[in-house]
Design an enzyme around this catalytic site. Structure first.
Site, PDB file in Angstrom:
ATOM      1  N   GLU A 171       3.363  87.558  12.011  1.00 43.16           N
ATOM      2  CA  GLU A 171       4.305  88.385  12.768  1.00 43.16           C
ATOM      3  C   GLU A 171       5.349  89.106  11.917  1.00 43.16           C
ATOM      4  O   GLU A 171       6.535  89.070  12.223  1.00 43.16           O
ATOM      5  CB  GLU A 171       5.002  87.527  13.835  1.00 43.16           C
ATOM      6  CG  GLU A 171       4.016  86.884  14.795  1.00 43.16           C
ATOM      7  CD  GLU A 171       4.675  86.046  15.882  1.00 43.16           C
ATOM      8  OE1 GLU A 171       5.903  85.852  15.810  1.00 43.16           O
ATOM      9  OE2 GLU A 171       3.960  85.582  16.793  1.00 43.16           O
ATOM     10  N   ASN A 213      -1.629  87.572  10.517  1.00 41.39           N
ATOM     11  CA  ASN A 213      -1.753  87.284  11.950  1.00 41.39           C
ATOM     12  C   ASN A 213      -0.587  87.925  12.718  1.00 41.39           C
ATOM     13  O   ASN A 213       0.563  87.830  12.284  1.00 41.39           O
ATOM     14  CB  ASN A 213      -1.702  85.753  12.128  1.00 41.39           C
ATOM     15  CG  ASN A 213      -2.115  85.290  13.509  1.00 41.39           C
ATOM     16  OD1 ASN A 213      -3.213  85.597  13.956  1.00 41.39           O
ATOM     17  ND2 ASN A 213      -1.248  84.537  14.179  1.00 41.39           N
ATOM     18  N   HIS A 249      -2.295  87.869  23.262  1.00 45.48           N
ATOM     19  CA  HIS A 249      -1.595  87.313  24.428  1.00 45.48           C
ATOM     20  C   HIS A 249      -1.524  88.427  25.472  1.00 45.48           C
ATOM     21  O   HIS A 249      -0.836  89.428  25.255  1.00 45.48           O
ATOM     22  CB  HIS A 249      -0.165  86.898  24.056  1.00 45.48           C
ATOM     23  CG  HIS A 249      -0.096  85.813  23.026  1.00 45.48           C
ATOM     24  ND1 HIS A 249      -0.533  84.539  23.271  1.00 45.48           N
ATOM     25  CD2 HIS A 249       0.367  85.817  21.760  1.00 45.48           C
ATOM     26  CE1 HIS A 249      -0.340  83.787  22.191  1.00 45.48           C
ATOM     27  NE2 HIS A 249       0.204  84.535  21.260  1.00 45.48           N
ATOM     28  N   GLU A 278      -5.015  83.559  19.250  1.00 50.26           N
ATOM     29  CA  GLU A 278      -4.160  82.829  20.211  1.00 50.26           C
ATOM     30  C   GLU A 278      -4.414  83.339  21.615  1.00 50.26           C
ATOM     31  O   GLU A 278      -3.474  83.519  22.406  1.00 50.26           O
ATOM     32  CB  GLU A 278      -2.670  82.996  19.850  1.00 50.26           C
ATOM     33  CG  GLU A 278      -2.313  82.472  18.477  1.00 50.26           C
ATOM     34  CD  GLU A 278      -0.850  82.679  18.096  1.00 50.26           C
ATOM     35  OE1 GLU A 278       0.002  82.818  18.995  1.00 50.26           O
ATOM     36  OE2 GLU A 278      -0.568  82.689  16.897  1.00 50.26           O
ATOM     37  N   ASP A 280      -4.752  84.176  25.258  1.00 48.26           N
ATOM     38  CA  ASP A 280      -4.445  83.681  26.601  1.00 48.26           C
ATOM     39  C   ASP A 280      -4.178  84.894  27.492  1.00 48.26           C
ATOM     40  O   ASP A 280      -3.775  85.955  27.016  1.00 48.26           O
ATOM     41  CB  ASP A 280      -3.316  82.643  26.645  1.00 48.26           C
ATOM     42  CG  ASP A 280      -2.029  83.067  25.990  1.00 48.26           C
ATOM     43  OD1 ASP A 280      -1.850  84.265  25.696  1.00 48.26           O
ATOM     44  OD2 ASP A 280      -1.164  82.195  25.774  1.00 48.26           O
TER      45      ASP A 280
END
Ligand code: XIL
Length: 486
Positions: A171, A213, A249, A278, A280
């Site tokens: 990030e 990432n 996300h 990740e 979701d």
């Protein structure tokens, strides 16, 4: 033999690539490239992990160590998943609560669990502006840079050989429209903090894939354009980067973008692997199920999209549980999103090509000593001094150092005649020693250390550069590097 029985009988014992070929033969279809479409409606895998393995991919979950005592949770984990990402246990605050005091108990438990069940491990994350220990708050400049590099080196060394891929930097880009870096204490140590972290990670664990990432990079936008430009630049300059992780996300306001697959593809075209790290999706029912299916299909369409990780197991395990974003409900029951994900995995796609060998000539032979419990250093073999610079090449050194150790990256550039072999001389201060080198053979002791090309990087065209590196204990080199034809 019908295709379903051919695939069914092959699944138990045959590796995925061979299995793919068998399916093609059985169905009379000639495989083109690495694309293998399984017969529609067939169920090749009955779990997420088995279905993903049909095309050489993994299917992973972010796992929290404190849930390993929950039998419902562990039952699903062991049945469905083939990769584990540490949800919090390998972050900086968890692994180095006091300066240079490392705590690996929780991370080790996760790795041991994964190994005992044949799962891969994704390390998360070596350098990030969040979840830092409190003591970094008072550091800045060189002190913070050195603390970060020491952290990367120590943690990656501790887990060396046990990590499939590391999120080396997490990030680091800003969310706004600038395409630039996020302001953070790490960013304020200088723009080159990211590449320094990657070089230190490569030196510490040459066998792990090294990934950048981030989130909101899932479609083409200013932020992903910024990451793209960085990866392109790293590839051009030989900074070690192997993969880019897309957190993925998704919410009602930020759904799966229309160009999701195209965006993954443009990164792959730069020469890196991509992974969904990740995943979701906020919501429920068929709209959630459709989003999961789209993500899986996009990944399977790209041969170098090598795996998918969801950001937890049950909705109640999620860091944003009110969004019910995962594949199992709080009781561990499979949701519609589970079924659509499994179906999409079983619909087939490209097969992941074999991983190329890591770019090092030889694996490191010594462990860089932690400052808390120094290991003895090895004595390098005797050598003769390298010849003085002869005009055939030049060598320049970039150095990352911390108290007690350093990583040096050396660029060798051929002169106008080109080269078919080179030797670089680089004196080290007294007390310093080389612990490992990559893309070069090293010899000699402190004041008289030399590095020779290995097989693949001896011949360099006129004006072209090649890079090697080494890690050491003590103070790094301060003098000028000499380069000569060998
Ligand atoms: C989250 C964890 O899931 C939570 O348990 C923790 O409290 C906060 O961090 N991006 C990342 C993840 O890279 O590590 C974050 O995980 C979520 C956002």
């Amino acid at each position: 033999m019908n295709p379903v029985s051919a695939r069914g009988s092959g699944r138990r014992t045959t590796p995925p690539r061979l299995r793919a070929a068998l399916v093609s033969i059985a169905t009379g279809v000639v495989a083109v490239g690495t694309t293998v479409a399984l017969a529609s409606g067939a169920s090749a895998g009955t779990t997420l992990g088995a279905a993903a393995a049909e095309t050489g991919r993994y299917f992973g979950a972010a796992v929290a160590v404190n849930r390993l005592s929950d039998s419902g949770y562990v039952g699903i984990l062991n049945r469905e998943f083939t990769s584990v990402t540490a949800e919090n246990e390998m972050k900086w605050d968890a692994t180095e609560p006091s300066p240079n005091q490392f705590t690996y108990t929780s991370g080790d438990k996760l790795v041991s669990h994964a190994e005992a069940h044949g799962m891969r491990v994704r390390g998360h994350a070596l350098a990030w502006h969040q979840q830092q220990p409190r003591w970094t708050a008072v550091l800045s400049g060189t002190a913070l840079r050195n603390a970060m590099l020491n952290h990367v080196t120590q943690v990656a060394t501790h887990y060396r050989g046990r990590i499939d891929a590391w999120n080396v930097v997490n990030e680091a880009f800003a969310d706004g429209g600038s395409g630039g870096r996020r302001d953070s204490n790490l960013q304020r140590t200088g723009d080159d903090w990211i590449e320094a972290a990657f070089r230190a990670a490569r030196a510490a664990d040459p066998g792990a894939k090294l990934c950048y990432n981030d989130y909101y990079t899932d479609g083409q936008n200013p932020k992903s354009n910024g990451v793209y430009a960085m990866v392109q630049d790293f590839k051009a300059r030989g900074v070690p980067i192997d993969c880019v992780g897309f957190q993925s996300h998704f919410t009602a306001q930020s759904p799966v973008p229309a160009d999701y697959q195209a965006n993954l593809q443009r990164f792959v075209d730069l020469g890196v692997e991509v992974q969904i790290t990740e995943l979701d999706v906020e919501g429920s029912g068929s709209s959630q199920a459709d989003s999961y299916s789209r993500v899986v299909r996009a990944c399977l369409a790209i041969s170098r999209c090598t795996g998918i990780t969801v950001s937890g197991i049950r909705d109640t395990d999620s860091w944003r549980s009110s969004a019910t974003p995962l594949l199992f409900d709080g009781n561990g029951t499979k949701k519609a999103a589970y079924t659509s994900t499994l179906d999409a995995l079983n619909a087939g796609g490209t097969t992941v090509p074999p991983t190329p060998p890591p770019p090092t000539a030889a694996p490191p032979t010594t462990t860089p000593p932690p400052t808390t419990a120094p290991l003895p250093t090895t004595t390098p073999p005797p050598t003769t001094a390298p010849p003085p610079a002869d005009g055939h090449c030049t060598a320049s050194v970039s150095l990352s150092s911390w108290p007690g150790g350093f990583v040096a990256t050396v660029t060798v550039t051929a002169g106008p005649a080109g080269l078919d072999g080179w030797v670089v001389g680089l004196p080290l201060p007294s007390g310093a020693a080389v612990t490992n080198a990559w893309s070069a053979q090293h010899a000699g002791t402190a004041g008289d250390v030399s590095f020779r090309n290995v097989g693949y990087n001896g011949s360099i065209g006129a004006g072209v550069g090649t890079e090697f590196g080494f890690q050491g204990t003590g103070d790094g080199p301060t003098g000028t590097a000499t380069c000569a034809h060998a």
